[in-house]
Design a protein around this motif. Structure first.
Motif, PDB file in Angstrom:
ATOM      1  N   THR A  27       0.811  -1.229   0.000  1.00  0.00           N
ATOM      2  CA  THR A  27       0.000   0.000   0.000  1.00  0.00           C
ATOM      3  C   THR A  27       0.840   1.272   0.000  1.00  0.00           C
ATOM      4  N   TYR A  28       2.095   1.192   0.465  1.00  0.00           N
ATOM      5  CA  TYR A  28       2.939   2.388   0.467  1.00  0.00           C
ATOM      6  C   TYR A  28       3.114   2.959  -0.938  1.00  0.00           C
ATOM      7  N   ALA A  29       3.010   2.090  -1.953  1.00  0.00           N
ATOM      8  CA  ALA A  29       3.313   2.490  -3.325  1.00  0.00           C
ATOM      9  C   ALA A  29       2.248   3.399  -3.931  1.00  0.00           C
ATOM     10  N   PHE A  30       1.044   3.427  -3.369  1.00  0.00           N
ATOM     11  CA  PHE A  30      -0.050   4.152  -4.005  1.00  0.00           C
ATOM     12  C   PHE A  30      -0.181   5.599  -3.541  1.00  0.00           C
ATOM     13  N   TRP A  31       0.736   6.060  -2.708  1.00  0.00           N
ATOM     14  CA  TRP A  31       0.643   7.414  -2.151  1.00  0.00           C
ATOM     15  C   TRP A  31       1.941   8.174  -2.406  1.00  0.00           C
ATOM     16  N   HIS A  32       1.836   9.503  -2.486  1.00  0.00           N
ATOM     17  CA  HIS A  32       3.005  10.328  -2.780  1.00  0.00           C
ATOM     18  C   HIS A  32       3.085  11.505  -1.825  1.00  0.00           C
ATOM     19  N   ALA A  33       4.314  11.942  -1.582  1.00  0.00           N
ATOM     20  CA  ALA A  33       4.534  13.021  -0.615  1.00  0.00           C
ATOM     21  C   ALA A  33       4.022  14.356  -1.132  1.00  0.00           C
ATOM     22  N   ASP A  34       4.209  14.638  -2.422  1.00  0.00           N
ATOM     23  CA  ASP A  34       3.768  15.900  -3.010  1.00  0.00           C
ATOM     24  C   ASP A  34       3.585  15.713  -4.505  1.00  0.00           C
ATOM     25  N   PHE A  35       3.142  16.777  -5.154  1.00  0.00           N
ATOM     26  CA  PHE A  35       2.846  16.676  -6.581  1.00  0.00           C
ATOM     27  C   PHE A  35       4.116  16.480  -7.408  1.00  0.00           C
ATOM     28  N   THR A  36       5.235  17.079  -6.992  1.00  0.00           N
ATOM     29  CA  THR A  36       6.490  16.909  -7.722  1.00  0.00           C
ATOM     30  C   THR A  36       6.925  15.448  -7.721  1.00  0.00           C
ATOM     31  N   HIS A  37       6.800  14.805  -6.580  1.00  0.00           N
ATOM     32  CA  HIS A  37       7.110  13.384  -6.446  1.00  0.00           C
ATOM     33  C   HIS A  37       6.265  12.554  -7.410  1.00  0.00           C
ATOM     34  N   LEU A  38       4.965  12.846  -7.443  1.00  0.00           N
ATOM     35  CA  LEU A  38       4.042  12.133  -8.325  1.00  0.00           C
ATOM     36  C   LEU A  38       4.348  12.428  -9.790  1.00  0.00           C
ATOM     37  N   LEU A  39       4.649  13.698 -10.105  1.00  0.00           N
ATOM     38  CA  LEU A  39       4.912  14.091 -11.488  1.00  0.00           C
ATOM     39  C   LEU A  39       6.138  13.368 -12.048  1.00  0.00           C
ATOM     40  N   PHE A  40       7.203  13.282 -11.251  1.00  0.00           N
ATOM     41  CA  PHE A  40       8.411  12.609 -11.713  1.00  0.00           C
ATOM     42  C   PHE A  40       8.141  11.129 -11.971  1.00  0.00           C
ATOM     43  N   ASN A  41       7.482  10.476 -11.021  1.00  0.00           N
ATOM     44  CA  ASN A  41       7.174   9.050 -11.208  1.00  0.00           C
ATOM     45  C   ASN A  41       6.303   8.829 -12.435  1.00  0.00           C
ATOM     46  N   GLY A  42       5.312   9.696 -12.603  1.00  0.00           N
ATOM     47  CA  GLY A  42       4.411   9.556 -13.741  1.00  0.00           C
ATOM     48  C   GLY A  42       5.124   9.763 -15.070  1.00  0.00           C
ATOM     49  N   PHE A  43       6.022  10.738 -15.117  1.00  0.00           N
ATOM     50  CA  PHE A  43       6.750  11.017 -16.360  1.00  0.00           C
ATOM     51  C   PHE A  43       7.642   9.837 -16.745  1.00  0.00           C
ATOM     52  N   VAL A  44       8.391   9.303 -15.792  1.00  0.00           N
ATOM     53  CA  VAL A  44       9.287   8.176 -16.073  1.00  0.00           C
ATOM     54  C   VAL A  44       8.478   6.936 -16.454  1.00  0.00           C
ATOM     55  N   LEU A  45       7.368   6.715 -15.757  1.00  0.00           N
ATOM     56  CA  LEU A  45       6.520   5.563 -16.075  1.00  0.00           C
ATOM     57  C   LEU A  45       6.006   5.650 -17.505  1.00  0.00           C
TER      58      LEU A  45
END
Length: 235
Positions: free
Chosen positions: A62-80
């Motif tokens: 479950t830790y994988a489905f949450w992000h600390a902030d939008f920048t964290h999410l944006l980077f992961n999303g871009f690389v994915l």
């Protein structure tokens, strides 16, 4: 004439869209709904005490489905998106989701092992382990192929080393709060799955081939030397 380097924007495939929309929705909800954010912090993030002391074994996923902030999410999303779209086009939906979940689990287990080994207890979150597993699978598919990484010609294996080096650089030089353990665990899991070296039959075949090469080398070393002698004989 030198080959012109071209930049390729991958398509937004169906499962990439579902993954990104789902991760953004969860992050936005955890920010806007305070009780949900508190619940995530208390029960859904992985740490040594959460798993070992409180028995929250589900946090390994479950830790994988949450992000600390939008920048964290944006980077992961871009690389994915950049490295996962090609795989998503070739894989079935079942394989895509199973692969991501297993890489997230591999990252979670590595995070837990590192915290047990180093006696630390930092709550960790983010889809990075799954993302790095996708990067590793992409690198394995193009292991010896020439790729253009930010217009630099590299092979898949070199690209993977670059990602590992950047991880270390961000932590050591930039003191960024990222989990190298999670990244490396996700990468290792992705490589094992993509290469199929997790299969006992694959490992057995690789061992047999290695033993055959070693025996052949040994036989060649024992062959008699039929070359003419350098010494001259005189009567």
């Amino acid at each position: 004439m030198a080959q012109q380097l071209q930049f390729y924007w991958p398509p937004f495939t169906r499962n990439i869209k579902i993954t990104l929309v789902g991760l953004f929705t969860l992050w936005f909800a955890s920010v806007m709904i305070a009780p949900l954010g508190a619940f995530v912090d208390d029960y859904l993030l992985i740490s040594r005490s959460a798993v070992i002391d409180q028995g929250q074994v589900w946090t390994l996923i479950t830790y994988a489905f949450w992000h600390a902030d939008f920048t964290h999410l944006l980077f992961n999303g871009f690389v994915l998106w950049m490295f996962g779209a090609e795989l998503d086009q070739r894989w079935s939906g079942t394989r895509w989701w199973r692969f991501n979940l297993l890489c997230a689990l591999g990252g979670g287990l590595t995070i837990l092992a590192s915290q047990l080994l180093l006696s630390t207890n930092f709550p960790t979150l983010g889809f990075s382990a799954a993302v790095m597993g996708v990067v590793a699978a992409f690198a394995w598919r193009h292991w010896n192929d020439r790729l253009n990484l930010l217009f630099l010609p590299v092979t898949g294996k070199t690209m993977l080393l670059v990602f590992i080096g950047l991880d270390i650089l961000f932590v050591v030089a930039g003191r960024e709060a990222i989990s190298i353990a999670g990244h490396l665990g996700g990468m290792a899991t992705g490589l094992l799955i993509a290469s199929e070296y997790w299969r006992p039959s694959r490992i057995k075949r690789a061992f047999i081939r290695r033993r055959q090469r070693r025996n052949l080398k040994l036989l060649r070393s024992k062959e008699p030397d039929n070359k003419p002698s350098d010494r001259s004989h005189f009567n």
